[in-house]
Design a protein around this motif. Structure first.
Motif, PDB file in Angstrom:
ATOM      1  N   GLN A   1      -5.808  -4.376   2.193  1.00  0.00           N
ATOM      2  CA  GLN A   1      -7.066  -3.716   2.524  1.00  0.00           C
ATOM      3  C   GLN A   1      -6.967  -2.251   2.135  1.00  0.00           C
ATOM      4  OE1 GLN A   1      -8.047  -3.837   6.693  1.00  0.00           O
ATOM      5  NE2 GLN A   1      -9.820  -2.538   6.456  1.00  0.00           N
ATOM      6  N   THR A   2      -7.987  -1.750   1.459  1.00  0.00           N
ATOM      7  CA  THR A   2      -8.027  -0.342   1.090  1.00  0.00           C
ATOM      8  C   THR A   2      -8.987   0.385   2.026  1.00  0.00           C
ATOM      9  OG1 THR A   2      -7.499  -0.807  -1.206  1.00  0.00           O
ATOM     10  CG2 THR A   2      -8.562   1.307  -0.755  1.00  0.00           C
ATOM     11  N   VAL A   3      -8.534   1.530   2.521  1.00  0.00           N
ATOM     12  CA  VAL A   3      -9.327   2.356   3.427  1.00  0.00           C
ATOM     13  C   VAL A   3      -9.609   3.669   2.727  1.00  0.00           C
ATOM     14  CG1 VAL A   3      -9.388   3.476   5.692  1.00  0.00           C
ATOM     15  CG2 VAL A   3      -8.172   1.295   5.411  1.00  0.00           C
TER      16      VAL A   3
END
Length: 158
Positions: A9-11
């Motif tokens: 997951q990229t934040v």
């Protein structure tokens, strides 16, 4: 009790607003109080739980990156990467990575025509390459020091 799905997951860093201000305050607290006792997390229901040191350090690094305007990617070590993702992680070209794969320096599997590599294998290779560079530098330094002691050789160039 819900289970957490372990996936990459990229934040993205927050836009400059209230969330950004909260991130700045959180970064200040995490940095100022580092190493002073045990950190704890208080949930929305008021439940308080102590954070393991590893979780605290991970949180500190995530907050520092987001505060610096960087996006971060969370990924479990079982994540499979494309050759381009692995090359980007190692900061090398994809053809260079393919050569490393074909020499057997990093394990991979083929899915159809495409190669996939485990994130954990890429990180292990990265660590081995770093250690090898450090050893090579130590050897070169030792050779240079040895040359200084050879009669008639002025290593300084004076």
């Amino acid at each position: 009790m819900s289970t957490v799905l372990l996936e990459q997951q990229t934040v993205l860093p927050p836009a400059p607003n209230h969330a950004r201000d909260a991130l700045d305050k959180l970064a200040a607290v995490l940095t100022a109080q580092q190493g002073q006792g045990h950190a704890a997390l208080v949930g929305p229901g008021g439940d308080r739980i102590e954070l393991p040191a590893e979780v605290y350090e991970a949180l500190r690094q995530v907050v520092a990156a987001l505060k610096g305007g960087y996006a971060i990617t969370l990924a479990p070590h079982t994540t499979k990467l494309t050759t381009q993702q692995a090359a980007d992680l190692l900061n090398i070209s994809r053809p260079t990575l393919v050569g490393i794969l074909e020499r057997g320096e990093i394990a991979f599997e083929k899915v159809g025509r495409h190669r996939r590599v485990m994130l954990s294998d890429v990180l292990e290779y990265q660590q081995r390459a770093k250690q090898k560079r450090q050893e090579t530098l130590r050897e070169m330094t030792q050779e240079a020091e040895d040359l200084q002691h050879v009669d008639g050789f002025d290593f300084t160039g004076r």
